[in-house]
Design a protein around this motif. Structure first.
Motif, PDB file in Angstrom:
ATOM      1  N   UNK A 109     -11.798  -6.663  -8.483  1.00  0.00           N
ATOM      2  CA  UNK A 109     -11.721  -7.589  -7.305  1.00  0.00           C
ATOM      3  C   UNK A 109     -10.288  -6.976  -6.851  1.00  0.00           C
ATOM      4  N   UNK A 110     -10.507  -6.664  -5.751  1.00  0.00           N
ATOM      5  CA  UNK A 110      -9.578  -6.085  -4.760  1.00  0.00           C
ATOM      6  C   UNK A 110      -9.000  -6.833  -3.508  1.00  0.00           C
ATOM      7  N   UNK A 111      -7.653  -7.071  -3.459  1.00  0.00           N
ATOM      8  CA  UNK A 111      -7.190  -7.587  -2.553  1.00  0.00           C
ATOM      9  C   UNK A 111      -6.175  -6.536  -1.636  1.00  0.00           C
ATOM     10  N   UNK A 112      -6.525  -6.592  -0.353  1.00  0.00           N
ATOM     11  CA  UNK A 112      -5.887  -5.609   0.495  1.00  0.00           C
ATOM     12  C   UNK A 112      -5.016  -6.219   1.539  1.00  0.00           C
ATOM     13  N   UNK A 113      -4.098  -5.511   1.966  1.00  0.00           N
ATOM     14  CA  UNK A 113      -3.519  -5.855   3.311  1.00  0.00           C
ATOM     15  C   UNK A 113      -3.978  -4.934   4.303  1.00  0.00           C
ATOM     16  N   UNK A 135      -4.452  -3.352   8.131  1.00  0.00           N
ATOM     17  CA  UNK A 135      -3.770  -3.172   9.564  1.00  0.00           C
ATOM     18  C   UNK A 135      -4.053  -3.996  10.459  1.00  0.00           C
ATOM     19  N   UNK A 136      -2.960  -4.966  10.940  1.00  0.00           N
ATOM     20  CA  UNK A 136      -3.096  -5.935  11.972  1.00  0.00           C
ATOM     21  C   UNK A 136      -4.162  -7.021  11.799  1.00  0.00           C
ATOM     22  N   UNK A 137      -3.893  -7.485  10.371  1.00  0.00           N
ATOM     23  CA  UNK A 137      -5.001  -8.774   9.945  1.00  0.00           C
ATOM     24  C   UNK A 137      -4.570  -9.198   8.774  1.00  0.00           C
ATOM     25  N   UNK A 138      -5.051 -10.059   8.449  1.00  0.00           N
ATOM     26  CA  UNK A 138      -4.662 -10.931   6.959  1.00  0.00           C
ATOM     27  C   UNK A 138      -5.159 -10.200   5.851  1.00  0.00           C
ATOM     28  N   UNK A 139      -4.714 -10.386   4.501  1.00  0.00           N
ATOM     29  CA  UNK A 139      -5.094 -10.150   3.382  1.00  0.00           C
ATOM     30  C   UNK A 139      -6.607 -10.186   3.542  1.00  0.00           C
ATOM     31  N   UNK A 140      -7.317  -9.390   2.400  1.00  0.00           N
ATOM     32  CA  UNK A 140      -8.786  -9.565   2.329  1.00  0.00           C
ATOM     33  C   UNK A 140      -8.966  -9.398   0.976  1.00  0.00           C
ATOM     34  N   UNK A 141     -10.062 -10.205   0.227  1.00  0.00           N
ATOM     35  CA  UNK A 141     -10.245  -9.796  -1.182  1.00  0.00           C
ATOM     36  C   UNK A 141     -11.674  -9.487  -1.396  1.00  0.00           C
ATOM     37  N   UNK A 142     -12.177  -8.662  -1.834  1.00  0.00           N
ATOM     38  CA  UNK A 142     -13.423  -8.459  -2.276  1.00  0.00           C
ATOM     39  C   UNK A 142     -13.629  -7.810  -3.528  1.00  0.00           C
ATOM     40  N   UNK A 149      -2.385  -0.783  -7.072  1.00  0.00           N
ATOM     41  CA  UNK A 149      -1.594  -1.550  -6.383  1.00  0.00           C
ATOM     42  C   UNK A 149      -0.555  -0.819  -5.767  1.00  0.00           C
ATOM     43  N   UNK A 150      -0.238  -0.969  -4.229  1.00  0.00           N
ATOM     44  CA  UNK A 150       0.980  -0.314  -3.834  1.00  0.00           C
ATOM     45  C   UNK A 150       0.549   0.887  -2.967  1.00  0.00           C
ATOM     46  N   UNK A 151      -0.677   1.293  -3.218  1.00  0.00           N
ATOM     47  CA  UNK A 151      -1.131   2.658  -2.581  1.00  0.00           C
ATOM     48  C   UNK A 151      -2.183   2.267  -1.400  1.00  0.00           C
ATOM     49  N   UNK A 152      -2.045   3.020  -0.427  1.00  0.00           N
ATOM     50  CA  UNK A 152      -2.674   2.993   0.610  1.00  0.00           C
ATOM     51  C   UNK A 152      -3.691   3.996   1.377  1.00  0.00           C
ATOM     52  N   UNK A 153      -4.672   3.683   1.972  1.00  0.00           N
ATOM     53  CA  UNK A 153      -5.705   4.857   2.501  1.00  0.00           C
ATOM     54  C   UNK A 153      -6.080   4.625   3.696  1.00  0.00           C
ATOM     55  N   UNK A 154      -6.439   5.627   4.487  1.00  0.00           N
ATOM     56  CA  UNK A 154      -6.978   5.577   5.874  1.00  0.00           C
ATOM     57  C   UNK A 154      -8.395   6.211   5.709  1.00  0.00           C
ATOM     58  N   UNK A 155      -9.156   5.666   6.404  1.00  0.00           N
ATOM     59  CA  UNK A 155     -10.517   6.167   6.611  1.00  0.00           C
ATOM     60  C   UNK A 155     -11.115   5.925   7.862  1.00  0.00           C
ATOM     61  N   UNK A 176      -5.257   0.488   5.102  1.00  0.00           N
ATOM     62  CA  UNK A 176      -5.165  -0.731   4.232  1.00  0.00           C
ATOM     63  C   UNK A 176      -4.448  -0.361   3.234  1.00  0.00           C
ATOM     64  N   UNK A 177      -3.616  -1.489   2.649  1.00  0.00           N
ATOM     65  CA  UNK A 177      -2.801  -1.030   1.266  1.00  0.00           C
ATOM     66  C   UNK A 177      -3.491  -1.919   0.333  1.00  0.00           C
ATOM     67  N   UNK A 178      -3.382  -1.469  -0.802  1.00  0.00           N
ATOM     68  CA  UNK A 178      -4.130  -2.406  -2.167  1.00  0.00           C
ATOM     69  C   UNK A 178      -2.807  -3.138  -2.578  1.00  0.00           C
ATOM     70  N   UNK A 179      -3.123  -4.333  -2.469  1.00  0.00           N
ATOM     71  CA  UNK A 179      -2.182  -5.303  -2.937  1.00  0.00           C
ATOM     72  C   UNK A 179      -2.223  -5.892  -4.553  1.00  0.00           C
ATOM     73  N   UNK A 180      -3.416  -6.121  -4.966  1.00  0.00           N
ATOM     74  CA  UNK A 180      -3.885  -6.496  -6.272  1.00  0.00           C
ATOM     75  C   UNK A 180      -5.208  -5.868  -6.603  1.00  0.00           C
TER      76      UNK A 180
END
Length: 140
Positions: free
Chosen positions: A66-70, A72-79, A109-115, A125-129
């Motif tokens: 279960x990943x929570x991400x920040x 870009x230009x939007x709210x955190x999402x969890x999926x 957590x703390x790592x980011x990725x572009x795709x 996005x950035x992985x938060x949890x």
């Protein structure tokens, strides 16, 4: 956005034995249907250290996480990251055979990725949890 460690789509540092076996098979089967995504997944699976499933740290994005991400230009999402047969948009389950699914695999957590999404748009996005999900619910 906060200070982050940028992560590229390099091979995974480590992966659980079950995920490695199933993802390798899935990637090669998908080559005829979605070459680009399958090729990205195959590249990511090239040189990881394969660990017993119970030795993979729980904060690493893997199948069933279960990943929570920040976003870009939007709210955190969890999926949840799942195999293609387990996709359920209403329950927030996304396939590992999507651009974002492949990109997230192995992050912490703390790592980011572009795709690039299927329409060619750059995303970030950035992985938060990261939490473990109950894998029994995601059986193939």
């Amino acid at each position: 956005m906060s200070s982050i460690m940028v992560s590229s789509n390099l091979p995974l540092p480590f992966i659980g034995a079950t995920d490695y076996r199933l993802l390798s098979r899935l990637a090669y089967q998908a080559l005829s249907r979605d070459f680009d995504i399958a090729a990205e997944l195959i590249e990511k699976l090239e040189r990881p250290c394969v660990l017993p499933d119970d030795q993979v740290p729980p904060d690493v994005v893997k199948i069933g996480s279960i990943v929570t991400c920040e976003v870009e230009d939007g709210p955190c999402r969890t999926f949840s990251l799942v195999y293609p047969d387990d996709v359920d948009a209403e329950k927030g389950r996304i396939s590992v055979l999507t651009p974002v699914g492949v990109a997230l695999l192995g992050l912490r957590p703390g790592q980011a990725v572009e795709w690039f999404s299927r329409d060619g748009q750059r995303n970030h996005l950035i992985v938060v949890r990261v939490e473990d999900d109950v894998k029994d619910e995601l059986a193939l």
